[in-house]
Design a protein around this motif. Structure first.
Motif, PDB file in Angstrom:
ATOM      1  N   ILE A 142     -10.083 -59.303   0.160  1.00 23.73           N
ATOM      2  CA  ILE A 142      -9.303 -58.126  -0.224  1.00 23.73           C
ATOM      3  C   ILE A 142      -7.977 -58.546  -0.854  1.00 23.73           C
ATOM      4  O   ILE A 142      -7.239 -59.367  -0.301  1.00 23.73           O
ATOM      5  N   ARG A 143      -7.689 -57.976  -2.011  1.00 22.45           N
ATOM      6  CA  ARG A 143      -6.369 -58.122  -2.626  1.00 22.45           C
ATOM      7  C   ARG A 143      -5.673 -56.757  -2.704  1.00 22.45           C
ATOM      8  O   ARG A 143      -4.513 -56.631  -2.349  1.00 22.45           O
ATOM      9  N   PHE A 144      -6.408 -55.765  -3.153  1.00 18.79           N
ATOM     10  CA  PHE A 144      -5.853 -54.411  -3.275  1.00 18.79           C
ATOM     11  C   PHE A 144      -6.513 -53.497  -2.256  1.00 18.79           C
ATOM     12  O   PHE A 144      -7.724 -53.580  -2.010  1.00 18.79           O
ATOM     13  N   TYR A 145      -5.700 -52.606  -1.677  1.00 21.20           N
ATOM     14  CA  TYR A 145      -6.217 -51.614  -0.722  1.00 21.20           C
ATOM     15  C   TYR A 145      -5.434 -50.316  -0.910  1.00 21.20           C
ATOM     16  O   TYR A 145      -4.208 -50.324  -1.060  1.00 21.20           O
ATOM     17  N   ALA A 146      -6.164 -49.193  -0.894  1.00 20.13           N
ATOM     18  CA  ALA A 146      -5.533 -47.865  -0.860  1.00 20.13           C
ATOM     19  C   ALA A 146      -6.346 -47.009   0.103  1.00 20.13           C
ATOM     20  O   ALA A 146      -7.562 -46.880  -0.057  1.00 20.13           O
ATOM     21  N   GLY A 147      -5.686 -46.461   1.121  1.00 19.50           N
ATOM     22  CA  GLY A 147      -6.404 -45.681   2.132  1.00 19.50           C
ATOM     23  C   GLY A 147      -5.729 -44.357   2.416  1.00 19.50           C
ATOM     24  O   GLY A 147      -4.515 -44.311   2.699  1.00 19.50           O
ATOM     25  N   TYR A 148      -6.502 -43.287   2.318  1.00 19.90           N
ATOM     26  CA  TYR A 148      -6.015 -41.945   2.667  1.00 19.90           C
ATOM     27  C   TYR A 148      -6.398 -41.663   4.116  1.00 19.90           C
ATOM     28  O   TYR A 148      -7.581 -41.685   4.467  1.00 19.90           O
ATOM     29  N   PRO A 149      -5.420 -41.387   5.015  1.00 17.38           N
ATOM     30  CA  PRO A 149      -5.743 -41.138   6.422  1.00 17.38           C
ATOM     31  C   PRO A 149      -6.428 -39.781   6.608  1.00 17.38           C
ATOM     32  O   PRO A 149      -5.871 -38.741   6.227  1.00 17.38           O
ATOM     33  N   LEU A 150      -7.617 -39.813   7.164  1.00 16.65           N
ATOM     34  CA  LEU A 150      -8.412 -38.596   7.370  1.00 16.65           C
ATOM     35  C   LEU A 150      -7.953 -37.901   8.647  1.00 16.65           C
ATOM     36  O   LEU A 150      -7.940 -38.494   9.730  1.00 16.65           O
ATOM     37  N   GLU A 151      -7.623 -36.617   8.509  1.00 14.04           N
ATOM     38  CA  GLU A 151      -7.012 -35.867   9.602  1.00 14.04           C
ATOM     39  C   GLU A 151      -8.031 -34.995  10.321  1.00 14.04           C
ATOM     40  O   GLU A 151      -8.866 -34.334   9.690  1.00 14.04           O
ATOM     41  N   ALA A 152      -7.971 -34.992  11.654  1.00 16.25           N
ATOM     42  CA  ALA A 152      -8.808 -34.120  12.464  1.00 16.25           C
ATOM     43  C   ALA A 152      -8.173 -32.739  12.565  1.00 16.25           C
ATOM     44  O   ALA A 152      -7.052 -32.504  12.086  1.00 16.25           O
ATOM     45  N   HIS A 153      -8.874 -31.819  13.220  1.00 19.69           N
ATOM     46  CA  HIS A 153      -8.388 -30.448  13.348  1.00 19.69           C
ATOM     47  C   HIS A 153      -7.067 -30.364  14.094  1.00 19.69           C
ATOM     48  O   HIS A 153      -6.278 -29.438  13.886  1.00 19.69           O
ATOM     49  N   ASP A 154      -6.799 -31.352  14.972  1.00 20.01           N
ATOM     50  CA  ASP A 154      -5.575 -31.323  15.766  1.00 20.01           C
ATOM     51  C   ASP A 154      -4.461 -32.168  15.156  1.00 20.01           C
ATOM     52  O   ASP A 154      -3.417 -32.367  15.763  1.00 20.01           O
ATOM     53  N   GLY A 155      -4.696 -32.679  13.950  1.00 15.64           N
ATOM     54  CA  GLY A 155      -3.674 -33.462  13.266  1.00 15.64           C
ATOM     55  C   GLY A 155      -3.772 -34.951  13.493  1.00 15.64           C
ATOM     56  O   GLY A 155      -3.083 -35.726  12.820  1.00 15.64           O
ATOM     57  N   SER A 156      -4.588 -35.396  14.438  1.00 12.72           N
ATOM     58  CA  SER A 156      -4.739 -36.828  14.676  1.00 12.72           C
ATOM     59  C   SER A 156      -5.534 -37.464  13.549  1.00 12.72           C
ATOM     60  O   SER A 156      -6.314 -36.801  12.859  1.00 12.72           O
ATOM     61  N   LYS A 157      -5.346 -38.757  13.343  1.00 12.68           N
ATOM     62  CA  LYS A 157      -5.969 -39.469  12.232  1.00 12.68           C
ATOM     63  C   LYS A 157      -7.222 -40.206  12.720  1.00 12.68           C
ATOM     64  O   LYS A 157      -7.148 -41.048  13.625  1.00 12.68           O
ATOM     65  N   LEU A 158      -8.357 -39.880  12.109  1.00 11.46           N
ATOM     66  CA  LEU A 158      -9.636 -40.421  12.553  1.00 11.46           C
ATOM     67  C   LEU A 158      -9.989 -41.743  11.869  1.00 11.46           C
ATOM     68  O   LEU A 158     -10.695 -42.571  12.435  1.00 11.46           O
ATOM     69  N   GLY A 159      -9.526 -41.918  10.643  1.00 15.95           N
ATOM     70  CA  GLY A 159      -9.885 -43.082   9.853  1.00 15.95           C
ATOM     71  C   GLY A 159      -9.384 -42.880   8.438  1.00 15.95           C
ATOM     72  O   GLY A 159      -8.365 -42.208   8.235  1.00 15.95           O
ATOM     73  N   THR A 160     -10.098 -43.427   7.463  1.00 16.24           N
ATOM     74  CA  THR A 160      -9.628 -43.305   6.085  1.00 16.24           C
ATOM     75  C   THR A 160     -10.783 -43.147   5.107  1.00 16.24           C
ATOM     76  O   THR A 160     -11.924 -43.519   5.387  1.00 16.24           O
ATOM     77  N   LEU A 161     -10.448 -42.611   3.944  1.00 19.29           N
ATOM     78  CA  LEU A 161     -11.230 -42.832   2.733  1.00 19.29           C
ATOM     79  C   LEU A 161     -10.456 -43.903   1.987  1.00 19.29           C
ATOM     80  O   LEU A 161      -9.288 -43.691   1.625  1.00 19.29           O
ATOM     81  N   CYS A 162     -11.060 -45.081   1.799  1.00 18.09           N
ATOM     82  CA  CYS A 162     -10.285 -46.188   1.256  1.00 18.09           C
ATOM     83  C   CYS A 162     -10.978 -46.872   0.083  1.00 18.09           C
ATOM     84  O   CYS A 162     -12.211 -46.822  -0.057  1.00 18.09           O
TER      85      CYS A 162
END
Length: 324
Positions: free
Chosen positions: A110-130
Motif C-alpha cells: 500500500i502506498r495510497f489509501y482513502a477511506g470513508y468511515p461507514l456510520e451505523a444508525h447510532d453514529g458509531s463507525k462500523l468500517g470503511t469504503l476504502c
C-alpha cells in the motif's frame, strides 16, 4: 507504525456491528457493485468494504485483493473509523503511522489509501469504503466528495440490513431481529444475575392446512398464532417467528416455575379460538422450554438449538401416544 486506538464508543460500536449479523457472510451484489464502481471511477487497483471487528478488519466486498481479512492492529481502516471525514494517506511511506506497516512493506504494498468511515444508525463507525493504490497519488476535494457519496450508498445498504428484522406476514420479529434483541437481553440477564427462559413453538398439523385449504389459509393461521402469542405474554417478552411454522418467546426475569400462568393463558386462548372458530381445522402446538444457563448457552443459537430439540421430543411423544 502506530497501532490504531479504540474509539471511545468501542463497546457500542461492536454491538452495532454484531447486530447486523454480516460478519463472515458470503459476498453480495448489493455491496460488490459499489467496490466495482469505486475501483473504476478512481482508477485504483483495490477497493474494499471493510468492517472493523474487535481484532480484525474483515472485507464484506473486495475488488483486487485475495485476502478476506487482516489484523486490526495493522489496518488503515482502524485509523479511519476514529474520525468523521475521509482519511487520506497520499504516501504511506512518508506517514509515521504506516511507514513500516507490513501492509506497506509487503503485500499488497500500500502506498495510497482513502477511506470513508461507514456510520451505523447510532453514529458509531462500523468500517470503511476504502481505496488502495500501490503508487502515491493526490486526492482532490472533489474526489473526497465522490467517495463520501459512494460511502453513503453503502451505509444505506447496511441500514437496510438492520431494518430487515421484521417478519412481513405476522409483524413479529424475524430470526435476525430475534437474535439481535435476545443477544442484548441475555447479556443483561447475565450481568444482573436474572433468570430467562426460552419457549420454542412448532405448530402441529400445519402442513395439512396448507395442503387442504391453500397457502392463503395457512398464512391466516400463522397470523392468528402470532396474535395469540402476543395476547398471552408480556409486552417485555420477545415474541418472534423464526420461519415457517416455528415461533419463539424469550421471557426475561422469568424462570421455569413462573411459566404456568402465561402457558395456561396461551392454552386457554387457543382453546377459545378453536371452540369459536368456523375454520375446519384446530390450532395446536408443541413447545420446548429451556432455562437460560450462561455456562451452557454461550449464544442465543445454543439456547435455540436446545429448545428446538426439546420441542421435537414433545412432538414425537405426542405422535407416539396418538398412535397407541
Amino acid at each position: 507504525m502506530i497501532r490504531p486506538a479504540d474509539p471511545p464508543d468501542e463497546p457500542r460500536r461492536l454491538a452495532a456491528l454484531r447486530e447486523l449479523e454480516i460478519l463472515d457472510t458470503p459476498p453480495e451484489e448489493r455491496f460488490d457493485r459499489f467496490t466495482r464502481l469505486a475501483r473504476r471511477m478512481f482508477g485504483v487497483p483495490i477497493a474494499l468494504v471493510s468492517l472493523v471487528d474487535a481484532r480484525r478488519q474483515w472485507f464484506k466486498s473486495r475488488q483486487g485483493l485475495t485476502a478476506t481479512e487482516t489484523p486490526r492492529d495493522i489496518s488503515f481502516c482502524g485509523h479511519a473509523i476514529l474520525g468523521e471525514d475521509v482519511l487520506v494517506v497520499a504516501d504511506a511511506r512518508r506517514d509515521e503511522r504506516f511507514a513500516d506497516n507490513p501492509l506497506v512493506s509487503g503485500d499488497p504494498n500500500i502506498r495510497f489509501y482513502a477511506g470513508y468511515p461507514l456510520e451505523a444508525h447510532d453514529g458509531s463507525k462500523l468500517g470503511t469504503l476504502c481505496l488502495i493504490d500501490r503508487q502515491p497519488r493526490d486526492f482532490a476535494e472533489e474526489d473526497r466528495v465522490l467517495l463520501q457519496d459512494l460511502g453513503q450508498m453503502v451505509e444505506a445498504e447496511l441500514a437496510a440490513l438492520r431494518l430487515a428484522t421484521v417478519d412481513e406476514l405476522t409483524g413479529l420479529s424475524n430470526r435476525r431481529g430475534f437474535r439481535a434483541v435476545s443477544h442484548k437481553a441475555l447479556a443483561l440477564c447475565k450481568r444482573m444475575k436474572r433468570p430467562a427462559t426460552l419457549l420454542f413453538f412448532d405448530l402441529d398439523g400445519f402442513k395439512p392446512i396448507n395442503d387442504r385449504f391453500g397457502h392463503a389459509e395457512g398464512d391466516r393461521a400463522l397470523r392468528e398464532v402470532a396474535g395469540l402469542l402476543l395476547d398471552s405474554f408480556r409486552d417485555s417478552d420477545v415474541v418472534a417467528r423464526l420461519g415457517g411454522d416455528e415461533f419463539c418467546v424469550l421471557l426475561t426475569g422469568t424462570g421455569e416455575k413462573d411459566l404456568d400462568r402465561p402457558l395456561h393463558g396461551l392454552e386457554a386462548h387457543i382453546a377459545a379460538r378453536n371452540a369459536a372458530s368456523d375454520r375446519k381445522y384446530p390450532l395446536a402446538y408443541s413447545v420446548g422450554v429451556v432455562r437460560y444457563d450462561p455456562v451452557r448457552h454461550a449464544s442465543v443459537d445454543d439456547l435455540l438449538e436446545e429448545a428446538d430439540r426439546l420441542m421435537y421430543e414433545q412432538k414425537r411423544e405426542r405422535r407416539a401416544a396418538g398412535a397407541r
